[in-house]
Design an enzyme around this catalytic site. Structure first.
Site, PDB file in Angstrom:
ATOM      1  N   GLY A  10      43.359  70.671 -29.726  1.00 54.99           N
ATOM      2  CA  GLY A  10      44.299  70.687 -30.698  1.00 54.99           C
ATOM      3  C   GLY A  10      43.826  71.487 -32.242  1.00 54.99           C
ATOM      4  O   GLY A  10      44.452  72.121 -32.815  1.00 54.99           O
ATOM      5  N   ASN A  11      42.615  71.066 -32.462  1.00 51.65           N
ATOM      6  CA  ASN A  11      42.046  71.377 -33.782  1.00 51.65           C
ATOM      7  C   ASN A  11      41.660  73.023 -33.928  1.00 51.65           C
ATOM      8  O   ASN A  11      41.421  73.485 -34.907  1.00 51.65           O
ATOM      9  CB  ASN A  11      40.763  70.631 -34.097  1.00 51.65           C
ATOM     10  CG  ASN A  11      39.518  70.829 -33.556  1.00 51.65           C
ATOM     11  OD1 ASN A  11      39.456  71.253 -32.363  1.00 51.65           O
ATOM     12  ND2 ASN A  11      38.385  70.864 -34.057  1.00 51.65           N
ATOM     13  N   LYS A 131      52.541  60.158 -20.603  1.00 51.60           N
ATOM     14  CA  LYS A 131      52.592  61.015 -21.773  1.00 51.60           C
ATOM     15  C   LYS A 131      53.625  61.018 -22.770  1.00 51.60           C
ATOM     16  O   LYS A 131      54.793  61.358 -22.495  1.00 51.60           O
ATOM     17  CB  LYS A 131      52.297  62.475 -21.256  1.00 51.60           C
ATOM     18  CG  LYS A 131      51.017  62.869 -20.911  1.00 51.60           C
ATOM     19  CD  LYS A 131      50.278  63.240 -22.042  1.00 51.60           C
ATOM     20  CE  LYS A 131      48.674  64.064 -21.549  1.00 51.60           C
ATOM     21  NZ  LYS A 131      47.932  64.329 -22.605  1.00 51.60           N
ATOM     22  N   LYS A 216      45.449  69.911 -20.333  1.00 50.58           N
ATOM     23  CA  LYS A 216      44.935  71.191 -20.358  1.00 50.58           C
ATOM     24  C   LYS A 216      43.432  71.260 -19.830  1.00 50.58           C
ATOM     25  O   LYS A 216      43.175  72.351 -19.586  1.00 50.58           O
ATOM     26  CB  LYS A 216      45.406  71.794 -21.840  1.00 50.58           C
ATOM     27  CG  LYS A 216      44.442  71.234 -23.080  1.00 50.58           C
ATOM     28  CD  LYS A 216      43.316  71.865 -23.494  1.00 50.58           C
ATOM     29  CE  LYS A 216      42.343  71.439 -24.539  1.00 50.58           C
ATOM     30  NZ  LYS A 216      42.308  69.865 -24.951  1.00 50.58           N
ATOM     31  N   LYS A 278      38.175  65.435 -20.482  1.00 51.38           N
ATOM     32  CA  LYS A 278      37.230  66.475 -20.460  1.00 51.38           C
ATOM     33  C   LYS A 278      36.119  66.267 -19.715  1.00 51.38           C
ATOM     34  O   LYS A 278      35.499  67.228 -18.850  1.00 51.38           O
ATOM     35  CB  LYS A 278      36.754  66.476 -21.939  1.00 51.38           C
ATOM     36  CG  LYS A 278      38.011  67.120 -22.985  1.00 51.38           C
ATOM     37  CD  LYS A 278      37.394  67.022 -24.292  1.00 51.38           C
ATOM     38  CE  LYS A 278      38.647  67.021 -25.261  1.00 51.38           C
ATOM     39  NZ  LYS A 278      39.813  67.781 -24.769  1.00 51.38           N
TER      40      LYS A 278
HETATM   41  P1  ADP Z   1      41.571  67.855 -27.996  1.00 51.73           P
HETATM   42  O1  ADP Z   1      42.633  68.403 -28.727  1.00 51.73           O
HETATM   43  O2  ADP Z   1      40.385  68.949 -28.116  1.00 51.73           O
HETATM   44  O3  ADP Z   1      41.810  67.726 -26.445  1.00 51.73           O
HETATM   45  P2  ADP Z   1      41.332  65.019 -28.167  1.00 51.73           P
HETATM   46  O4  ADP Z   1      41.568  64.285 -29.310  1.00 51.73           O
HETATM   47  O5  ADP Z   1      42.135  64.778 -27.096  1.00 51.73           O
HETATM   48  O6  ADP Z   1      41.230  66.440 -28.335  1.00 51.73           O
HETATM   49  O7  ADP Z   1      39.975  64.630 -27.503  1.00 51.73           O
HETATM   50  C1  ADP Z   1      38.793  64.840 -28.330  1.00 51.73           C
HETATM   51  C2  ADP Z   1      38.483  63.524 -29.074  1.00 51.73           C
HETATM   52  O8  ADP Z   1      37.896  62.383 -28.029  1.00 51.73           O
HETATM   53  C3  ADP Z   1      37.194  63.600 -29.912  1.00 51.73           C
HETATM   54  O9  ADP Z   1      37.510  64.122 -31.492  1.00 51.73           O
HETATM   55  C4  ADP Z   1      36.770  62.275 -30.282  1.00 51.73           C
HETATM   56  O10 ADP Z   1      37.592  61.496 -31.174  1.00 51.73           O
HETATM   57  C5  ADP Z   1      37.345  61.318 -28.855  1.00 51.73           C
HETATM   58  N1  ADP Z   1      36.380  60.730 -28.061  1.00 51.73           N
HETATM   59  C6  ADP Z   1      36.500  59.750 -27.290  1.00 51.73           C
HETATM   60  N2  ADP Z   1      35.589  59.155 -26.731  1.00 51.73           N
HETATM   61  C7  ADP Z   1      34.518  59.986 -27.027  1.00 51.73           C
HETATM   62  C8  ADP Z   1      33.116  60.060 -26.771  1.00 51.73           C
HETATM   63  N3  ADP Z   1      32.667  59.226 -25.722  1.00 51.73           N
HETATM   64  N4  ADP Z   1      32.275  61.041 -27.116  1.00 51.73           N
HETATM   65  C9  ADP Z   1      32.754  62.030 -28.013  1.00 51.73           C
HETATM   66  N5  ADP Z   1      34.305  61.728 -28.414  1.00 51.73           N
HETATM   67  C10 ADP Z   1      34.907  61.015 -27.851  1.00 51.73           C
HETATM   68 MG    MG Z   2      42.943  66.296 -25.655  1.00 44.72          MG
END
Ligand code: ADP
Ligand code: MG
Length: 316
Positions: A10-11, A131, A216, A278
């Site tokens: 997203g960022n 979702k 995604k 992820k």
């Molecule tokens: P994206 O839009 O890139 O998919 P998400 O917000 O869905 O982003 O996922 C990334 C976020 O996951 C990070 O910004 C962080 O806040 C969070 N997060 C949750 N658990 C962890 C972890 N164990 N290590 C690092 N980040 C984590």
């Molecule tokens: Mg995400």
């Protein structure tokens, strides 16, 4: 030369939830384009997959708002909204990447493919929609929508009621041959935006859109396998994956074997809906063939991560 599938979080598209304007997104895409063209300049083939959560939410909410004013304004079905979001985001990425290529005198083309991703109609996710999409409603409005449209609506942590849709796993990609042709011909391809428009296969072989969201990160993993990529690069808001995240004993990881990642998943180190998909996608790709690896890192750390200086690498 390496073939890299880049999953943009997203960022990479909208830095702040305070400014979700098209203008802000385009500006942000220009920054993202630099990272992508750096990869191209370093002799990599690049396939881009991106998220669409806020954008598809915006599209759905716009239709819902128009419908609330006048019922003759029909709400666009969810798969169609997903397809629109692929066009909207793809357009911004295409324009930004083209401009960056031009600046550096690189003679390459970039195209977005409206991508349909097949899901199993018997995927267990269809029995448990998770979702949230679109606007918030109060309880009375929500009950009316449930009666009128048959949507599944759930209360979202005290903030109001929202529609929820299932999140099934990707099985195959309808446009895979086109994506392969373009990447083999040296072009940059944007595909499976928002995880792809989810479709199911009917008995007669036709396909049909369904109201669902494919993660995604899982879609990017599927594309990486199908396109025989060397690396899956998941770009998000953090530089490294951590264990004991948000705790005093937090530890950022530079490397995880598949076994270690699976152990950490079991121990609950990764938040569902953000880091968990992820890491699961990372494991699946690294496990799919010897030599394949996944890197999870932040957009502005790509070069360092590819040199092995930062990021979290997941491999066998
Ligand atoms: P994206 O839009 O890139 O998919 P998400 O917000 O869905 O982003 O996922 C990334 C976020 O996951 C990070 O910004 C962080 O806040 C969070 N997060 C949750 N658990 C962890 C972890 N164990 N290590 C690092 N980040 C984590
Ligand atoms: Mg995400």
């Amino acid at each position: 030369m390496s073939r890299i599938v880049v999953a943009l979080g997203g960022n990479a598209l909208q830095k702040s939830s305070k400014d979700v304007s098209a203008k802000a997104q385009l500006k942000n895409c220009k920054n993202t384009a630099k990272a992508i063209v750096n990869l191209i300049e370093n002799n990599n083939e690049v396939i881009v997959v991106h998220g669409n959560g806020p954008q598809v939410g915006q599209i759905v909410s716009t239709y819902e708002g128009m419908n609330a004013v006048d019922k003759s304004n029909l709400v666009m079905p969810f798969p169609e909204c997903g397809a629109m979001s692929q066009g909207y985001i793809g357009y911004h990425l295409q324009q930004s990447i083209r401009q960056e290529l031009k600046k550096r005198d690189i003679n390459k083309q970039v195209a977005s493919i409206v991508t349909q991703v097949v899901v199993d109609k018997n995927d267990p996710a269809f029995n448990n929609p998770t979702k949230p999409v679109g606007s918030f409603f109060n309880e009375d409005e929500a009950k009316k929508i449930i009666d009128e449209k048959g949507y599944i609506m759930k209360e979202d942590s005290g903030r109001g009621w929202r529609r929820v849709v299932p999140s099934p796993k990707p099985k195959s990609v309808v446009e895979e041959d086109i994506v392969r042709t373009l990447i083999n011909d040296g072009h940059i391809v944007i595909t499976a935006g928002g995880g792809g428009v989810p479709v199911i296969e009917k008995e007669n072989g036709d396909i049909e859109g369904v109201s669902a969201v494919i993660d995604k990160d899982f879609a990017a993993e599927k594309i990486a396998e199908i396109m025989d990529a060397d690396k899956l690069l998941i770009l998000t808001a953090v530089e490294k994956v951590a264990i004991n995240y948000n705790q005093p004993n937090r530890e950022d990881l530079s490397f995880m074997t598949i076994k270690e990642a699976e152990k950490y998943i079991k121990e609950g180190h990764f938040a569902p809906g953000s880091m968990l998909p992820k890491v699961k996608a990372a494991v699946k790709f690294a496990d799919s063939l010897n030599g394949r690896k996944t890197i999870i890192t932040a957009l502005d750390k790509v070069e360092e991560a590819l040199m092995g200086k930062t990021g979290t690498v997941i491999s066998k």
